[in-house]
Design an enzyme around this catalytic site. Structure first.
Site, short mmCIF file in Angstrom:
data_model
loop_
_atom_site.label_atom_id
_atom_site.label_comp_id
_atom_site.label_asym_id
_atom_site.label_seq_id
_atom_site.Cartn_x
_atom_site.Cartn_y
_atom_site.Cartn_z
CG ASP A 96 -9.19 1.79 3.56
OD1 ASP A 96 -9.97 0.94 3.08
OD2 ASP A 96 -8.02 1.53 3.88
CE LYS A 144 -4.27 -1.60 2.18
NZ LYS A 144 -5.27 -1.24 3.20
#
Ligand code: NAP
Length: 276
Positions: free
Chosen positions: A102, A66
């Site tokens: 997110d 990520k």
């Protein structure tokens, strides 16, 4: 032509994303695929070259990539930079754009589970100061929450986060909960406490206002000890599974051109794969 998407990670077999996107593809009869691809860190640059060739419309990125994909993307969304992680890639005209969904997943989950939750929300408590806390802070800031107190085992990590993200954030240890709780309309657990049934010691939820909302982004188990304690006090709760489902919506829409719905049937399918 079949539209292709993926999730990359190393290892990758734990990911529930193929089930989520596969269900939406099947429901909508889309000529598309979503596959889990194990990409070791050393193979990441070569995988990006494959992306630029146009083989995929895009995909998801999970642990441990990520942060590493930042340097490989052609452009990165400003909010993903603040959050410090890219979880979604979109390929257009041979260029790879990185974003983070997110914070949208967190908002989508609360909007669905507790409509109006952010109206007049003045103070919130965020438990934990890791990677996921960053997305939650960005989300709360976007809804104009006046003051967010970050409580963490390592107070220095909370202070670092408060300094890194522009906004009204303060840093504390967990012992500050008793003093801060009476004014908090929202408590969010972003720490890994709660996973596999672990629990916070000494958080007195009874000190929260009666209309407070308690949410946990940990979803294994789905009802964490924190949520169980809040329910026992008749506080409102929203579990973390919805965040996982809602964060998948923007990616699917970007790759396959249609916005999917997080339905009770979809939740039930994923719930069946979780520990209880
Ligand atoms: P992370 O960056 O590793 O941060 C972990 C956090 O937990 C830190 O605040 C850390 O405190 C705290 N912590 C860890 N062990 C602890 C312990 N024994 N006692 C007290 N505090 C402890 O992890 P993350 O990426 O933020 O993820 C956190 C959780 O969120 C994970 O369970 C993850 O599965 C979940 N998550 C859910 C979603 C969703 O879609 N629902 C999305 C993202 C993440 P220190 O700073 O003191 O170490």
């Amino acid at each position: 032509m079949t539209i292709k998407a993926f999730v990359i990670g190393h290892p990758i077999n734990h990911s529930r994303s193929p089930l989520i996107h596969g269900t939406w593809l099947a429901e909508r009869g889309i000529d598309g695929s979503y596959e889990a691809i194990d990409v070791a860190p050393a193979e990441l640059p070569a995988f990006f070259e494959r992306l630029r060739s146009g083989e995929f419309a895009g995909g998801n990125v999970t642990i441990p990539h990520k942060e590493a994909v930042f340097a490989l993307c052609d452009s990165v969304d400003p909010l993903a930079k603040i959050i410090g992680a890219v979880n979604t890639l979109v390929v257009r005209d041979g260029k790879v754009h990185g974003t983070n969904t997110d914070y949208l997943g967190f908002l989508g989950n609360l909007d669905a589970g507790a409509p109006g939750w952010s109206d007049d929300l003045d103070e919130a408590i965020v438990l934990g100061a890791g990677g996921a806390a960053r997305a939650v802070l960005v989300a709360l800031r976007s809804r104009g929450v006046r003051q967010v107190h970050i409580l963490n085992r390592t107070v220095a990590n909370a202070a670092q986060l408060a300094a890194h993200i522009d906004g009204s954030f303060s840093a504390h240890g967990y012992e500050a909960f008793a003093e801060l709780a009476p004014k908090a309309g929202l408590v969010v657990n972003t720490s890994s406490i709660g996973m596999h049934g672990t629990r916070f010691e000494g958080l007195d939820l009874a000190r929260l206002p009666a209309n407070a909302l308690v949410t946990d982004i940990v979803y294994t188990p789905q009802v964490t000890p924190l949520l169980a304690d809040a329910r026992a006090l008749d506080l409102r709760t929203v579990d973390g599974l919805g965040m996982l489902l809602h964060q998948a919506v923007p990616g699917f829409e970007a790759w396959f051109g249609t916005r999917p719905l997080v339905t009770p049937a979809m939740r039930a399918r994923i719930e069946a794969t979780l520990e209880h």
